[in-house]
Design an enzyme around this catalytic site. Sequence first.
Site, PDB file in Angstrom:
ATOM      1  N   GLY A  78       0.777  -1.233   0.000  1.00  0.00           N
ATOM      2  CA  GLY A  78       0.000   0.000   0.000  1.00  0.00           C
ATOM      3  C   GLY A  78       0.807   1.281   0.000  1.00  0.00           C
ATOM      4  N   SER A  79       2.066   1.219  -0.481  1.00  0.00           N
ATOM      5  CA  SER A  79       2.833   2.468  -0.495  1.00  0.00           C
ATOM      6  C   SER A  79       2.263   3.436  -1.536  1.00  0.00           C
ATOM      7  CB  SER A  79       4.318   2.193  -0.735  1.00  0.00           C
ATOM      8  OG  SER A  79       4.550   1.751  -2.050  1.00  0.00           O
ATOM      9  N   ASN A  80       1.791   2.911  -2.652  1.00  0.00           N
ATOM     10  CA  ASN A  80       1.149   3.804  -3.629  1.00  0.00           C
ATOM     11  C   ASN A  80      -0.156   4.362  -3.076  1.00  0.00           C
ATOM     12  OD1 ASN A  80       2.578   3.999  -6.375  1.00  0.00           O
ATOM     13  ND2 ASN A  80       2.813   1.854  -5.784  1.00  0.00           N
ATOM     14  N   MET A 132      -3.822  -7.585  -7.012  1.00  0.00           N
ATOM     15  CA  MET A 132      -3.263  -8.798  -7.613  1.00  0.00           C
ATOM     16  C   MET A 132      -4.321  -9.695  -8.263  1.00  0.00           C
ATOM     17  SD  MET A 132      -0.212  -8.071  -7.339  1.00  0.00           S
ATOM     18  CE  MET A 132       0.606  -9.536  -7.938  1.00  0.00           C
ATOM     19  N   ASN A 138      -4.066   1.890 -13.909  1.00  0.00           N
ATOM     20  CA  ASN A 138      -3.124   0.954 -13.284  1.00  0.00           C
ATOM     21  C   ASN A 138      -1.726   1.554 -13.335  1.00  0.00           C
ATOM     22  OD1 ASN A 138      -2.238  -1.539 -12.122  1.00  0.00           O
ATOM     23  ND2 ASN A 138      -1.513  -2.176 -14.144  1.00  0.00           N
ATOM     24  N   HIS A 146       2.308   0.281 -13.379  1.00  0.00           N
ATOM     25  CA  HIS A 146       3.132  -0.906 -13.577  1.00  0.00           C
ATOM     26  C   HIS A 146       4.609  -0.495 -13.471  1.00  0.00           C
ATOM     27  CE1 HIS A 146       4.094  -4.920 -14.803  1.00  0.00           C
ATOM     28  NE2 HIS A 146       5.032  -4.415 -15.584  1.00  0.00           N
TER      29      HIS A 146
HETATM   30  C1  GRF Z   1       3.873  -1.344  -7.310  1.00  0.00           C
HETATM   31  O1  GRF Z   1       5.208  -1.576  -7.648  1.00  0.00           O
HETATM   32  C2  GRF Z   1       3.013  -1.232  -8.532  1.00  0.00           C
HETATM   33  O2  GRF Z   1       3.686  -0.725  -9.637  1.00  0.00           O
HETATM   34  C3  GRF Z   1       2.602  -2.666  -8.788  1.00  0.00           C
HETATM   35  O3  GRF Z   1       2.417  -3.208  -7.504  1.00  0.00           O
HETATM   36  C4  GRF Z   1       3.255  -2.536  -6.568  1.00  0.00           C
HETATM   37  C5  GRF Z   1       2.412  -2.129  -5.409  1.00  0.00           C
HETATM   38  O4  GRF Z   1       3.169  -1.610  -4.358  1.00  0.00           O
HETATM   39  N1  GRF Z   1       1.423  -2.704  -9.622  1.00  0.00           N
HETATM   40  P1  GRF Z   1       2.458  -0.929  -3.123  1.00  0.00           P
HETATM   41  O5  GRF Z   1       1.492  -1.951  -2.528  1.00  0.00           O
HETATM   42  O6  GRF Z   1       1.747   0.279  -3.623  1.00  0.00           O
HETATM   43  O7  GRF Z   1       3.541  -0.581  -2.160  1.00  0.00           O
END
Ligand code: GRF
Length: 201
Positions: free
Chosen positions: A12-14, A90, A107, A109
Amino acid sequence: MKNIAVFASGRGSNFSSIVQAARIGAIKARISLMISDNPDAPVLKKARSASIKTALVERKDFPNKEKFEAAIIQLLQKEKIDLIVLAGFMRVLSPGFVRKYKNRILNIHPSLLPSFKGAHGIKDAYSYGVKITGVTVHFVDEKIDHGPIILQAAVEIDKNDTLESLEEKIHKLEHKLYPSAIQLYCASKLRVEGNKVMIRA
Ligand code: GRF
């Protein structure tokens, strides 16, 4: 103001960077909902401590994918969601789901698409030995890690990089690029023409 739902299965860092961007007004939208399919995902705790409404929708609780997605759609409709943001979700959404939310699902990536699709974009680029990789934000279509590209940014892989240092660089870039792309959408600056995304100044 648009309502955003973030879908996430992991760390969940994003998600956190998006919440933070909304908080400081860099994304002018409401993060109305975070949906996870994984009861053990750290992102659930992050959402709760940020006081974002969360929903756990587990695939195992439904007899088939259609019913699983129908439950998600119900939540989205209840919260009047305009935009779905996949942030490490996922699961592959069905063609029917994607069609229903055409050009309303983003999305991120961790590679320069169309190179290194799949669940290990960073590792695959590192192992391949490319000198440049990066991050892609795109609209989701019916194929995996595919769809009109909104923003891309590059990262150099230098001789001192380890997989870990590369991951760090990529994530740092993701946390800047995703909020920017989301804000472009929220400000209605994106127009999709075929496989191309036009960005209005
Ligand atoms: C990220 O690297 C994103 O590009 C990919 O999954 C990862 C998720 O990381 N789709 P986080 O859970 O947001 O830390």
